[in-house]
Design an enzyme around this catalytic site. Structure first.
Site, mmCIF file in Angstrom:
data_model
loop_
_atom_site.group_PDB
_atom_site.id
_atom_site.type_symbol
_atom_site.label_atom_id
_atom_site.label_comp_id
_atom_site.label_asym_id
_atom_site.label_seq_id
_atom_site.Cartn_x
_atom_site.Cartn_y
_atom_site.Cartn_z
ATOM 1 C CB ALA A 10 61.813 32.893 -42.556
ATOM 2 C CB SER B 286 61.843 36.914 -42.915
ATOM 3 O OG SER B 286 62.951 37.372 -42.239
ATOM 4 C CG HIS C 106 62.134 41.872 -40.879
ATOM 5 N ND1 HIS C 106 61.613 41.324 -39.743
ATOM 6 C CD2 HIS C 106 62.891 40.919 -41.439
ATOM 7 C CE1 HIS C 106 62.043 40.081 -39.619
ATOM 8 N NE2 HIS C 106 62.828 39.815 -40.632
ATOM 9 C CG HIS D 64 67.769 39.601 -37.569
ATOM 10 N ND1 HIS D 64 66.912 40.475 -38.176
ATOM 11 C CD2 HIS D 64 67.186 38.381 -37.648
ATOM 12 C CE1 HIS D 64 65.847 39.812 -38.616
ATOM 13 N NE2 HIS D 64 65.991 38.540 -38.304
ATOM 14 C CG HIS E 277 65.074 37.789 -48.666
ATOM 15 N ND1 HIS E 277 65.429 37.573 -47.362
ATOM 16 C CD2 HIS E 277 63.925 38.495 -48.627
ATOM 17 C CE1 HIS E 277 64.524 38.127 -46.579
ATOM 18 N NE2 HIS E 277 63.605 38.702 -47.320
ATOM 19 C CE1 TYR F 25 70.627 40.036 -41.002
ATOM 20 C CE2 TYR F 25 70.072 38.079 -39.732
ATOM 21 C CZ TYR F 25 69.737 39.041 -40.665
ATOM 22 O OH TYR F 25 68.513 39.006 -41.267
ATOM 23 C CD GLU F 26 68.575 43.867 -38.629
ATOM 24 O OE1 GLU F 26 68.066 44.875 -39.115
ATOM 25 O OE2 GLU F 26 67.989 43.154 -37.788
ATOM 26 C CG ASN G 201 65.570 28.082 -47.066
ATOM 27 O OD1 ASN G 201 65.135 28.990 -46.361
ATOM 28 N ND2 ASN G 201 66.686 27.454 -46.795
ATOM 29 C CG MET H 242 70.449 33.681 -39.534
ATOM 30 S SD MET H 242 70.832 34.676 -40.970
ATOM 31 C CE MET H 242 71.289 33.402 -42.152
ATOM 32 C CB SER H 243 65.572 35.575 -35.409
ATOM 33 O OG SER H 243 64.600 34.650 -35.866
HETATM 34 N N1 HPA Z 1 69.513 29.347 -42.911
HETATM 35 C C1 HPA Z 1 69.497 30.295 -41.973
HETATM 36 N N2 HPA Z 1 68.494 31.143 -41.799
HETATM 37 C C2 HPA Z 1 67.421 31.021 -42.607
HETATM 38 C C3 HPA Z 1 67.364 30.050 -43.610
HETATM 39 C C4 HPA Z 1 68.469 29.160 -43.775
HETATM 40 O O1 HPA Z 1 68.504 28.269 -44.646
HETATM 41 N N3 HPA Z 1 66.165 30.204 -44.242
HETATM 42 C C5 HPA Z 1 65.522 31.227 -43.628
HETATM 43 N N4 HPA Z 1 66.272 31.726 -42.627
#
Ligand code: HPA
Length: 263
Positions: free
Chosen positions: A114, A31, A62, A84, A238, A86-87, A226, A202-203
């Site tokens: 990310a 991402s 993406h 992903h 995001h 989750y998609e 983050n 998440m990947s």
């Molecule tokens: N949690 C999960 N996935 C993420 C995060 C997060 O804080 N930041 C970027 N992808």
């Protein structure tokens, strides 16, 4: 080769579009890291939507295209946009880039993402070389040719050496995989820290496992975009991913180029 039949069809289609039979390196862009595509020269860009049997990437940040070209004389296939769970993609489909990289007999696969920083020593913008993964609710994508294990420690050592040699500072740690798409709760992050997770995302974990299963040399780098939930009081969104990626895109490009040449 333990690859699904559609991989051969996709490869045949891409060869018809001008790709060679063998490609030196492949890169999965996480991402916000799609700008790396601009570093590639003499590019051939092929939108996922035009490729038969290809899943579509639906996530903001993406772009959804294959970028083939050259970096310092090495052929590179970049996936700008990943798939992903989750998609709504089954795990077997989320690992398609790894399988396609195998079909093109790449010498190495560089995976990026990310991630949220769990480790209290991490700061936004840090690049973390993944030395191990922690899996939550994840399944394998198929039988392995022979019993396999995931051992990322030796390659993480080498990646950090190369990073240092090109002047890029890296952190190192364990990536804790969650299914998403929602961010974690404070209590979850507190627990994940106790489990030994340094970053959460998440990947990547399915992709690393698939690479181990089918025998693709792979490494993965997390950009800490983050602080994970509860590490600071800031609300997660995001926009932070984009901001951190923008801030670090040059360092990231330097590192990936170094890995393409040296790993
Ligand atoms: N949690 C999960 N996935 C993420 C995060 C997060 O804080 N930041 C970027 N992808």
């Amino acid at each position: 080769m333990y690859l699904p039949d559609y991989i051969a069809n996709i490869k045949a289609f891409l060869i018809e579009k001008g790709l060679p039979d063998h490609i030196d390196s492949s890169v999965i862009l996480g991402s916000g890291l799609g700008d790396f595509g601009n570093e590639i020269e003499h590019t051939l860009t092929i939108p996922y939507s035009t490729i038969p049997d290809f899943p579509q990437s639906t996530v903001e940040g993406h772009s959804g295209s294959l970028i083939f070209g050259l970096i310092e004389g090495n052929t590179v296939l970049a996936f700008s946009g990943r798939f992903h769970f989750y998609e709504g993609h089954p795990f077997e489909r989320t690992v398609l880039p790894v399988q396609l990289a195998k079909a093109f007999t790449v010498n190495k696969l560089i995976i990026s993402n990310a991630a949220g920083g769990i480790n209290l020593d991490f700061r936004v913008g840090d690049l973390m070389v993944i030395e191990d993964i922690i899996r939550k609710n994840m399944m394998l994508s198929g039988p392995a040719p022979e019993p396999w294990k995931l051992d990322l420690y030796p390659i993480a050592d080498r990646v950090q050496e190369i990073a240092a040699s090109v002047g890029v500072e890296t952190k190192r740690g364990a990536y804790l995989y969650v299914k998403g798409p929602n961010y974690e709760t404070k209590a979850e992050i507190h627990t994940f820290r106790k489990l030994g997770g340094d970053a959460v995302g998440m990947s990547t974990a399915p992709e690393l496992m698939e690479a181990a299963r089918i025998g693709v040399k792979a490494t993965a780098i997390s950009l800490i975009t983050n602080a994970a939930a509860g590490v600071t009081d800031q609300k997660l969104d995001h926009a932070e991913v984009k901001e951190a990626a923008e801030m670090k895109k040059n360092e990231f490009a330097k590192l990936v180029k170094g890995l393409i040449e040296e790993l």
